[in-house]
Design an enzyme around this catalytic site. Structure first.
Site, PDB file in Angstrom:
ATOM      1  N   CYS A  80      -0.461   4.108   2.219  1.00 52.64           N
ATOM      2  CA  CYS A  80      -0.229   3.915   3.651  1.00 52.64           C
ATOM      3  C   CYS A  80       1.238   4.133   4.008  1.00 52.64           C
ATOM      4  O   CYS A  80       1.541   4.732   5.030  1.00 52.64           O
ATOM      5  CB  CYS A  80      -0.588   2.491   4.085  1.00 52.64           C
ATOM      6  N   ASP A  81       2.134   3.612   3.184  1.00 46.38           N
ATOM      7  CA  ASP A  81       3.533   3.500   3.620  1.00 46.38           C
ATOM      8  C   ASP A  81       4.520   4.335   2.809  1.00 46.38           C
ATOM      9  O   ASP A  81       5.701   4.406   3.173  1.00 46.38           O
ATOM     10  CB  ASP A  81       3.976   2.026   3.565  1.00 46.38           C
TER      11      ASP A  81
ATOM     12  N   CYS B 155       0.839  -1.204   0.000  1.00 48.37           N
ATOM     13  CA  CYS B 155       0.000   0.000   0.000  1.00 48.37           C
ATOM     14  C   CYS B 155       0.875   1.254   0.000  1.00 48.37           C
ATOM     15  O   CYS B 155       1.443   1.621   1.029  1.00 48.37           O
ATOM     16  CB  CYS B 155      -0.916  -0.016   1.223  1.00 48.37           C
TER      17      CYS B 155
END
Ligand code: NAP
Length: 313
Positions: free
Chosen positions: A138-139, A135
């Site tokens: 997200c990261d 992701c």
């Protein structure tokens, strides 16, 4: 969450939320069950440019799905966060058992979507959350100024590689063939981005490191030659993002519904072979998996669920 619902929708991605909207508008007593935050895969997407009417600056998958969820709520759809562990599909009442209790409905719409497929390289599991991710939204920010590899050549891989250039110093797309699967418009943007380079005919063989990923070993599938991409010493770590497709979330339905490669078979009206059970979105056998087709499936499933209920009264 007491009583018998007309419709239970399992999964809160675009298919489930669209089903919720249509079921709610039909004044069906509707419950949407989602194990995490609503939105499904699209909530993790940084950029959505191909949902009709989606021209708002700064729109992300998260904001789009949040508006879909809001629209469902306006039509009275109830929502619960729970993980369903067992389902009983046969009979006039469909029963779902979750951590918080049992849920009952006349009809069920399965919209459980799909989850990222592992890259399939050595040591992958050990480094998830320590350099290996699925992701970018997200990261991605953890890799500011660092080198990042992306495995895959589809829309997700190439779009997310472009997104990752906001943070990473360089993004290396590792693809097993010498042409991309991604849509041409996405490819053009990637080829024009000076921070992106491509390793063709290649797969990730392994990841290594101490605390975090420090090296990614790539194997050329034509020559068998391996190359090790190492994080520069001053960086200390690098990222590896996997976008090599998805696996359907259908474990609950094995042996209960007809599956093809793990995906649920439906007819064009989203009916499975079990009366009163419908499937919508990425979880079903289909050739085009897009937000717009998931939303379309959800609408059809809810309309057919409503007809099924009227016909059985
Ligand atoms: P995908 O289209 O299935 O592409 C997966 C990619 O990973 C392909 O390039 C494939 O290679 C590669 N791959 C598969 N298994 C592999 C393995 N074991 N090792 C190495 N590489 C492997 O998946 P996706 O890109 O996640 O897209 C999923 C669906 O969502 C698609 O329908 C896509 O169109 C849609 N989507 C749309 C958008 C958009 O419209 N903006 C954005 C994201 C996703 P090959 O090409 O050689 O098969």
């Amino acid at each position: 969450m007491e009583g018998l619902y007309d419709v239970i929708i399992l999964g809160g991605g675009p298919a489930g939320l669209s089903a919720g909207l249509y079921a709610g508008r039909s004044r069906l007593k509707t419950l949407l069950i989602e194990k995490g935050a609503p939105g499904g895969q699209i909530a993790l997407s940084a950029d959505v440019e191909n949902y009709p009417g989606q021209v708002l600056d700064g729109e992300t998958g998260f904001t789009l799905s949040a508006r879909m969820a809001e629209q469902c709520a306006r039509f009275g759809v109830e929502r619960v966060t729970d993980t369903i562990r067992a389902v009983q599909l046969d009979g006039a009442e469909k029963r779902l058992t979750g951590g918080k209790g049992e849920y009952r409905a006349r009809t069920l719409i399965i919209a459980t979507g799909a989850s990222p497929r592992p890259i399939g390289c050595e040591n992958e599991k050990e480094f998830v959350g320590r350099g290996v991710s699925y992701c970018a939204t997200c990261d991605g920010a953890f890799f500011r100024g660092l080198e990042v590899c992306v495995a895959g050549g589809g829309d997700s891989a190439v779009e997310e590689a472009i997104f990752l250039t906001r943070f990473a110093r360089q993004v290396t797309v590792i693809h097993r063939r010498d042409t991309l699967r991604a849509a041409k418009s996405i490819q053009e943007r990637a080829f024009a981005n000076p921070k992106i380079r491509f390793l063709w005919d290649s797969v990730v063989a392994r990841v290594d490191g101490n605390e975090a990923v420090e090296a990614v070993t790539v194997r050329n599938v034509r020559t068998g030659e391996t190359t090790v991409l190492r994080a520069p010493e001053e960086d200390g770590m690098m990222g590896l993002f996997g976008f090599v497709g998805y696996l359907p979330n259908t474990e609950l339905f094995a042996g209960k519904l007809e599956l093809e490669n793990g995906y649920i078979r439906t007819d064009g009206d989203m009916r499975t072979e079990v009366p009163g059970v419908f499937a919508a979105g990425d979880v079903r056998v289909k050739s085009v998996r897009q937000v717009v087709t998931a939303a379309s499936d959800g609408a059809i499933a809810a309309i057919q669920a409503e007809r099924f209920i009227s016909d059985s009264l």
